[in-house]
Design an enzyme around this catalytic site. Structure first.
Site, PDB file in Angstrom:
ATOM      1  N   HIS A   1       0.840  -1.202   0.000  1.00  0.00           N
ATOM      2  CA  HIS A   1       0.000   0.000   0.000  1.00  0.00           C
ATOM      3  C   HIS A   1       0.868   1.242   0.000  1.00  0.00           C
ATOM      4  O   HIS A   1       1.946   1.268   0.583  1.00  0.00           O
ATOM      5  CB  HIS A   1      -0.966   0.013   1.186  1.00  0.00           C
ATOM      6  CG  HIS A   1      -0.306  -0.182   2.520  1.00  0.00           C
ATOM      7  ND1 HIS A   1       0.067  -1.418   2.987  1.00  0.00           N
ATOM      8  CD2 HIS A   1       0.053   0.702   3.479  1.00  0.00           C
ATOM      9  CE1 HIS A   1       0.623  -1.291   4.182  1.00  0.00           C
ATOM     10  NE2 HIS A   1       0.635  -0.005   4.507  1.00  0.00           N
ATOM     11  N   LEU A   2       0.331   2.256  -0.640  1.00  0.00           N
ATOM     12  CA  LEU A   2       0.978   3.565  -0.709  1.00  0.00           C
ATOM     13  C   LEU A   2       0.146   4.536   0.127  1.00  0.00           C
ATOM     14  O   LEU A   2      -1.069   4.655  -0.074  1.00  0.00           O
ATOM     15  CB  LEU A   2       1.043   4.008  -2.175  1.00  0.00           C
ATOM     16  CG  LEU A   2       1.604   5.392  -2.482  1.00  0.00           C
ATOM     17  CD1 LEU A   2       2.996   5.585  -1.909  1.00  0.00           C
ATOM     18  CD2 LEU A   2       1.622   5.609  -4.002  1.00  0.00           C
TER      19      LEU A   2
END
Ligand code: 5GP
Ligand code: ZN
Length: 112
Positions: A98-99
């Site tokens: 995830h960013l």
């Protein structure tokens, strides 16, 4: 992956506040925001994290980054921080890539 929190969010087994979705990615508000805007952009494909990406994930990685930019634009953010925590010691707690998109306040550098 039935035991992965973000796979369960992607499967809508766990509710989330959607920001954006497309064929490759899903973006939603972080449940414990660290800034006025704190969005997570995740690939639909389960990958444990940055360290688990291989050459075939190169375009997916670009898609995550470009989605983050588009979401920041759509939210009117002109200044923001993008973060991948890779590994527990770096702060990773959910092992689905995830960013983080953080914005809406002044941020310190370097981070703690
Ligand atoms: P990490 O620490 O792995 O880089 O980031 C994981 C993020 O997921 C954290 O910022 C945490 O607040 C967020 N998070 C954990 N569980 C949930 C959840 O059930 N829903 C949402 N929306 N965010 C979550
Ligand atoms: Zn997953």
């Amino acid at each position: 992956m039935s035991d992965c929190l973000f796979c369960r969010i992607l499967a809508k087994e766990i509710p989330s506040r959607k920001v954006h979705e497309d064929e490759l990615t899903y973006a939603f508000h972080d449940v414990n925001p660290q800034a006025p805007t704190h969005v997570l952009i995740v690939p639909r494909k389960h990958l444990a994290g940055v360290a688990e990406m291989d050459k075939t994930d190169e375009s997916l990685c670009g898609a995550l980054l470009f989605r983050a930019k588009e979401i920041a634009d759509s939210l009117g953010l002109t200044s923001y921080r993008l973060v991948f925590n890779s590994g527990a010691e770096a702060g990773q707690s959910v092992f689905h890539l995830h960013l983080h998109l953080l914005g809406g306040r002044r941020m310190k550098w370097p981070p703690g």
